[in-house]
Motif scaffolding. Structure first.
Motif, PDB file in Angstrom:
ATOM      1  N   ARG A   1      -9.658  -0.989  -4.979  1.00 35.45           N
ATOM      2  CA  ARG A   1      -8.305  -1.004  -4.410  1.00 35.45           C
ATOM      3  C   ARG A   1      -7.846   0.383  -3.972  1.00 35.45           C
ATOM      4  NH1 ARG A   1      -4.114  -2.186  -7.515  1.00 35.45           N
ATOM      5  NH2 ARG A   1      -5.069  -1.443  -9.456  1.00 35.45           N
ATOM      6  N   PHE A   2      -8.268   1.412  -4.697  1.00 36.05           N
ATOM      7  CA  PHE A   2      -7.848   2.788  -4.407  1.00 36.05           C
ATOM      8  C   PHE A   2      -9.029   3.563  -3.834  1.00 36.05           C
ATOM      9  CE2 PHE A   2      -4.269   3.262  -7.820  1.00 36.05           C
ATOM     10  CZ  PHE A   2      -3.704   2.083  -7.366  1.00 36.05           C
TER      11      PHE A   2
ATOM     12  N   ASN B   1      -4.210   0.482  -2.201  1.00 31.81           N
ATOM     13  CA  ASN B   1      -4.016  -0.828  -1.580  1.00 31.81           C
ATOM     14  C   ASN B   1      -3.907  -1.900  -2.658  1.00 31.81           C
ATOM     15  OD1 ASN B   1      -4.317   0.360   0.996  1.00 31.81           O
ATOM     16  ND2 ASN B   1      -6.534   0.086   0.927  1.00 31.81           N
ATOM     17  N   LYS B   2      -3.389  -3.047  -2.261  1.00 32.36           N
ATOM     18  CA  LYS B   2      -3.266  -4.190  -3.178  1.00 32.36           C
ATOM     19  C   LYS B   2      -2.596  -3.759  -4.480  1.00 32.36           C
ATOM     20  CE  LYS B   2      -7.395  -6.390  -1.258  1.00 32.36           C
ATOM     21  NZ  LYS B   2      -8.753  -6.921  -1.553  1.00 32.36           N
ATOM     22  N   LEU B   3      -1.494  -3.073  -4.363  1.00 26.88           N
ATOM     23  CA  LEU B   3      -0.821  -2.552  -5.546  1.00 26.88           C
ATOM     24  C   LEU B   3      -0.310  -3.673  -6.430  1.00 26.88           C
ATOM     25  CD1 LEU B   3       0.896   0.466  -3.856  1.00 26.88           C
ATOM     26  CD2 LEU B   3      -0.569   0.601  -5.870  1.00 26.88           C
TER      27      LEU B   3
ATOM     28  N   SER C   1       0.829  -1.204   0.000  1.00 27.07           N
ATOM     29  CA  SER C   1       0.000   0.000   0.000  1.00 27.07           C
ATOM     30  C   SER C   1       0.866   1.257   0.000  1.00 27.07           C
ATOM     31  CB  SER C   1      -0.906   0.033   1.235  1.00 27.07           C
ATOM     32  OG  SER C   1      -1.785  -1.071   1.268  1.00 27.07           O
TER      33      SER C   1
ATOM     34  N   SER D   1       0.133   5.772   0.241  1.00 27.83           N
ATOM     35  CA  SER D   1      -0.834   6.849   0.363  1.00 27.83           C
ATOM     36  C   SER D   1      -0.238   8.111  -0.224  1.00 27.83           C
ATOM     37  CB  SER D   1      -1.202   7.075   1.828  1.00 27.83           C
ATOM     38  OG  SER D   1      -2.167   8.099   1.940  1.00 27.83           O
TER      39      SER D   1
ATOM     40  N   GLN E   1      -5.470   6.754  -1.327  1.00 28.26           N
ATOM     41  CA  GLN E   1      -5.010   5.552  -0.638  1.00 28.26           C
ATOM     42  C   GLN E   1      -4.992   4.410  -1.646  1.00 28.26           C
ATOM     43  OE1 GLN E   1      -3.854   5.071   2.514  1.00 28.26           O
ATOM     44  NE2 GLN E   1      -3.435   2.964   1.880  1.00 28.26           N
TER      45      GLN E   1
END
Length: 127
Positions: free
Chosen positions: A66-67, A83-85, A17, A19, A81
């Motif tokens: 995810r974002f 996540n799960k890139l 993740s 930010s 934010q």
């Protein structure tokens, strides 16, 4: 003169993740919409998330779920934010503001509808 300043980019492994933040200026304080875009060399800039004054947000399918886009209106800051890139999230990320009421949140943001831009922050995702 650049009126938006992104930060928070960096390197992360897949599944991780990050930010991002984007600090605006007095010129963008009353923007109708704010958005995040990303671009990789050789490709067009892709609109991935936008939010309007009412807090309604819209996402591109590539990042949906995810974002998360959000904003601190009191301090004129936009967030993303992530996540799960994934590997294909690697790109230069830009924030943008629409102060001429050209943009909406009916669909993913469109480059031509935003009149203020930051210089970008690089995100690298590796396996």
């Amino acid at each position: 003169q650049v009126q938006l300043a992104e930060s928070g980019g960096g390197s992360v492994e897949t599944g991780g993740s990050l930010s991002l933040s984007c600090v605006g200026s007095p010129y963008t304080a009353n923007a109708y919409c704010r958005a995040w875009f990303r671009q990789v060399p050789g490709k067009e800039r892709e609109g991935i998330a936008a939010i309007n004054r009412d807090g309604k947000a819209v996402y591109a399918n590539s990042v949906k779920g995810r974002f998360t886009i959000s904003e601190d209106n009191a301090n004129n800051i936009l967030f993303l934010q992530m996540n799960k890139l994934q590997l294909d999230d690697t790109a230069m990320y830009y924030c943008a503001a629409d102060t001429i009421r050209a943009a909406n949140v009916l669909g993913p943001p469109i480059t031509a509808e935003y009149n203020y831009w930051g210089r970008g922050t690089q995100v690298n995702v590796s396996s």
